[in-house]
Design a protein around this motif. Sequence first.
Motif, mmCIF file in Angstrom:
data_model
loop_
_atom_site.group_PDB
_atom_site.id
_atom_site.type_symbol
_atom_site.label_atom_id
_atom_site.label_comp_id
_atom_site.label_asym_id
_atom_site.label_seq_id
_atom_site.Cartn_x
_atom_site.Cartn_y
_atom_site.Cartn_z
ATOM 1 N N LYS A 80 5.874 24.155 32.244
ATOM 2 C CA LYS A 80 7.213 24.732 32.138
ATOM 3 C C LYS A 80 8.303 23.675 32.274
ATOM 4 C CE LYS A 80 5.756 29.125 32.137
ATOM 5 N NZ LYS A 80 4.308 28.904 32.293
ATOM 6 N N LYS A 81 8.101 22.685 33.157
ATOM 7 C CA LYS A 81 9.156 21.731 33.466
ATOM 8 C C LYS A 81 9.072 20.455 32.631
ATOM 9 C CE LYS A 81 9.825 23.375 38.185
ATOM 10 N NZ LYS A 81 9.880 23.012 39.630
ATOM 11 N N ILE A 82 7.893 20.124 32.137
ATOM 12 C CA ILE A 82 7.724 18.945 31.285
ATOM 13 C C ILE A 82 7.552 19.437 29.848
ATOM 14 C CG2 ILE A 82 6.288 16.943 30.748
ATOM 15 C CD1 ILE A 82 5.511 16.818 33.669
ATOM 16 N N LEU A 83 8.287 18.820 28.927
ATOM 17 C CA LEU A 83 8.171 19.196 27.520
ATOM 18 C C LEU A 83 6.969 18.484 26.905
ATOM 19 C CD1 LEU A 83 11.904 19.038 26.343
ATOM 20 C CD2 LEU A 83 10.617 21.008 27.198
ATOM 21 N N PHE A 84 6.056 19.251 26.332
ATOM 22 C CA PHE A 84 4.915 18.716 25.597
ATOM 23 C C PHE A 84 5.091 19.112 24.131
ATOM 24 C CE2 PHE A 84 3.266 18.672 29.886
ATOM 25 C CZ PHE A 84 2.498 17.525 29.931
ATOM 26 N N GLY A 85 5.396 18.130 23.313
ATOM 27 C CA GLY A 85 5.682 18.407 21.906
ATOM 28 C C GLY A 85 4.495 18.143 21.018
ATOM 29 N N GLU A 86 4.370 18.927 19.971
ATOM 30 C CA GLU A 86 3.317 18.744 18.975
ATOM 31 C C GLU A 86 3.870 19.168 17.628
ATOM 32 O OE1 GLU A 86 1.091 17.308 17.456
ATOM 33 O OE2 GLU A 86 -0.672 17.652 18.721
ATOM 34 N N ARG A 87 3.159 18.807 16.609
ATOM 35 C CA ARG A 87 3.528 19.194 15.241
ATOM 36 C C ARG A 87 2.395 19.998 14.634
ATOM 37 N NH1 ARG A 87 5.163 15.157 10.202
ATOM 38 N NH2 ARG A 87 5.931 16.796 8.805
ATOM 39 N N TYR A 88 2.726 21.128 14.032
ATOM 40 C CA TYR A 88 1.709 21.911 13.329
ATOM 41 C C TYR A 88 1.987 21.773 11.837
ATOM 42 C CZ TYR A 88 -1.437 25.592 11.887
ATOM 43 O OH TYR A 88 -2.460 26.286 11.283
ATOM 44 N N ILE A 89 1.044 21.181 11.122
ATOM 45 C CA ILE A 89 1.221 20.969 9.686
ATOM 46 C C ILE A 89 0.400 22.014 8.952
ATOM 47 C CG2 ILE A 89 1.063 19.311 7.794
ATOM 48 C CD1 ILE A 89 1.135 17.081 9.867
ATOM 49 N N GLY A 90 1.033 23.136 8.655
ATOM 50 C CA GLY A 90 0.356 24.173 7.895
ATOM 51 C C GLY A 90 0.253 23.779 6.437
ATOM 52 N N SER A 91 -0.840 24.134 5.799
ATOM 53 C CA SER A 91 -1.072 23.696 4.420
ATOM 54 C C SER A 91 -1.117 24.841 3.432
ATOM 55 C CB SER A 91 -2.376 22.894 4.349
ATOM 56 O OG SER A 91 -2.292 21.743 5.163
ATOM 57 N N ASP A 92 -0.660 26.014 3.852
ATOM 58 C CA ASP A 92 -0.599 27.109 2.899
ATOM 59 C C ASP A 92 0.554 28.024 3.271
ATOM 60 O OD1 ASP A 92 -1.473 28.567 5.080
ATOM 61 O OD2 ASP A 92 -3.368 29.207 4.183
ATOM 62 N N ASN A 93 0.663 29.167 2.616
ATOM 63 C CA ASN A 93 1.754 30.114 2.862
ATOM 64 C C ASN A 93 1.271 31.366 3.576
ATOM 65 O OD1 ASN A 93 2.845 29.245 -0.428
ATOM 66 N ND2 ASN A 93 3.674 28.431 1.470
ATOM 67 N N ASP A 94 0.203 31.239 4.336
ATOM 68 C CA ASP A 94 -0.356 32.378 5.058
ATOM 69 C C ASP A 94 0.229 32.416 6.470
ATOM 70 O OD1 ASP A 94 -1.850 34.371 6.220
ATOM 71 O OD2 ASP A 94 -3.795 33.426 5.860
ATOM 72 N N VAL A 95 1.019 33.436 6.773
ATOM 73 C CA VAL A 95 1.622 33.573 8.092
ATOM 74 C C VAL A 95 0.551 33.570 9.181
ATOM 75 C CG1 VAL A 95 2.895 35.149 9.597
ATOM 76 C CG2 VAL A 95 3.674 34.778 7.263
ATOM 77 N N GLY B 114 4.613 31.753 21.067
ATOM 78 C CA GLY B 114 4.843 31.259 22.428
ATOM 79 C C GLY B 114 5.711 30.028 22.545
ATOM 80 N N ILE B 115 6.202 29.491 21.411
ATOM 81 C CA ILE B 115 7.052 28.302 21.445
ATOM 82 C C ILE B 115 8.485 28.705 21.776
ATOM 83 C CG2 ILE B 115 8.069 26.466 20.030
ATOM 84 C CD1 ILE B 115 5.206 25.882 20.790
ATOM 85 N N ARG B 116 9.105 27.952 22.694
ATOM 86 C CA ARG B 116 10.476 28.255 23.098
ATOM 87 C C ARG B 116 11.454 27.145 22.743
ATOM 88 N NH1 ARG B 116 8.443 32.213 22.821
ATOM 89 N NH2 ARG B 116 7.951 33.800 24.384
ATOM 90 N N LYS B 117 10.961 25.970 22.412
ATOM 91 C CA LYS B 117 11.845 24.864 22.055
ATOM 92 C C LYS B 117 11.282 24.107 20.855
ATOM 93 C CE LYS B 117 13.895 24.013 26.633
ATOM 94 N NZ LYS B 117 15.279 24.320 26.229
ATOM 95 N N ILE B 118 12.168 23.395 20.183
ATOM 96 C CA ILE B 118 11.743 22.588 19.046
ATOM 97 C C ILE B 118 12.119 21.134 19.295
ATOM 98 C CG2 ILE B 118 11.901 24.456 17.369
ATOM 99 C CD1 ILE B 118 14.605 23.172 16.486
ATOM 100 N N GLY C 172 -1.371 24.088 26.103
ATOM 101 C CA GLY C 172 -0.296 23.537 26.911
ATOM 102 C C GLY C 172 0.934 23.039 26.191
ATOM 103 N N PHE C 173 0.928 22.994 24.862
ATOM 104 C CA PHE C 173 2.124 22.546 24.158
ATOM 105 C C PHE C 173 3.187 23.637 24.218
ATOM 106 C CE2 PHE C 173 -1.197 19.936 22.179
ATOM 107 C CZ PHE C 173 -0.643 18.681 22.378
ATOM 108 N N ASN C 174 4.437 23.212 24.426
ATOM 109 C CA ASN C 174 5.515 24.190 24.544
ATOM 110 C C ASN C 174 6.722 23.884 23.665
ATOM 111 O OD1 ASN C 174 6.683 22.014 25.926
ATOM 112 N ND2 ASN C 174 6.242 22.882 27.944
#
Length: 464
Positions: free
Chosen positions: A167-182, A215-219, A196-198
């Motif tokens: 909650k207090k430390i920002l753990f960033g990641e990138r999700y690279i989706g490769s299609d248009n499926d929600v 579950g993502i709250r920040k970018i 644990g990524f937030n």
Amino acid sequence: MRPALLPAAPAAKDVPNYRVRVRILSVQGKAPAPTQQFDFSLTGNPQGARFSGPAWSNWIPSTRAGIDQILATYNNANNPFWQVTTGLSVTPVAVAPFPSVKLQVQSAIEGGEVSTTPAELFGPTVGLILWQSADKKIHIDTYTGHGRRVYDQALKAAFLPENQRPKKILFGERYIGSDNDVLSWHEGIKRLCGIGFNTLHPVPAALTSTVRAAGIRKIWGAVYNPPGYAFNFTPQRHTEFVKFVQDQIAPQLASGWTKEEIGFWVTSDEPGWYYPARYDEFNKDPAALAAFHSYLRARGLTPAALGKSDWNQVELIGRQQYRDLPSRRLFYWSNRFLPWASARFFGEVAKAYEEVIRPKVPVLVNFNNFMGLAYQPGPVGNNNQGSNPNAAMGQHDWLEFGRERGTTAIATEDWFGDDMAPQWSFYASRLRAASELGQVGMGALVIPRVSGQRPAGMAQKLLA
């Protein structure tokens, strides 16, 4: 080294024939009319199909030429494992813009398994993947189905209860989706949250609600470098920096995120510069020379102390251009000036981020592994003047960078395996010391692709 249980990439002859068909369940929440038409195609087969209403389409088979073509494309050509990624396309005829489409995708290996998986489209494409498990069996499914069958199982033991996630430390990641499926996006991002990524790198605007629901709250965002790369002496640079930041975040605000939801921004990746190119550039730039002279005067230096009769003669010099104590002094301060000027430059960029977004927003400059060596003599790196006697590479002095408040979150990355995980204790100590000098925060870019040799390797790096 490839883990023993993961088979090598397949040759075309080892990829079986397969076929795919689809069935539309709804368009914009309504069942399709019996006469509503859809176009359906499979990557690698030029013969598409048109079908109508809620019934299954005809099967479209793979072709051997198509399989050859698919294996030669990214990312199959770069993947060392037995996986073949491809895809299909479904488009409502005479409908624009693309509506929300729910469907089922049925894929089958010739003489093997049949998979039936749902999809929810915000665009025409659905990812499809063939893979081989440890028992040598070949499977086929959509990206969504593959995630459910492989990643859910693989990550199950690592998922954290929601009340134990950071909650207090920002753990960033990138999700690279490769299609248009929600579904593939939502479930993939949900898995990242589970371990644990937030904070997430921005995704297409149509998926903002999907990201929030996962579950993502920040970018977070990133750019290779701000205007000027590592230096900018133009009088109008503050206005330029502010507009640069506004342009950076505008797509995220338009996608439904707020400034308060911006967790951090990486504004430069591995900044460094080469000599003598920078000497030549600065010596031809009146604004850069004026800044250099002001820097020298602030340190009590005079032209005479540098072996010159007036300031017009004082220029930056390299390591083979000094002959006596005054010129040696000029060499030293020439090469102290550049990292200082760059730190000040990045500090001005950080202030622009703070002005546009909010005070103390974490802005990262990624140092890489230069460890604060401000000057490295010789043909280091990719210097195109490596044979020049004044060839060298310059980077930032981490402590000076902190002292000058070069950014609001001083950071570096790693490119070493788990056997060197304790190196992060050294990095963290230096970063913490630098951040304390500027009363700012710190960050780290821990690279997963070079980890994984030891069960606790990543944890050891992060805990440092």
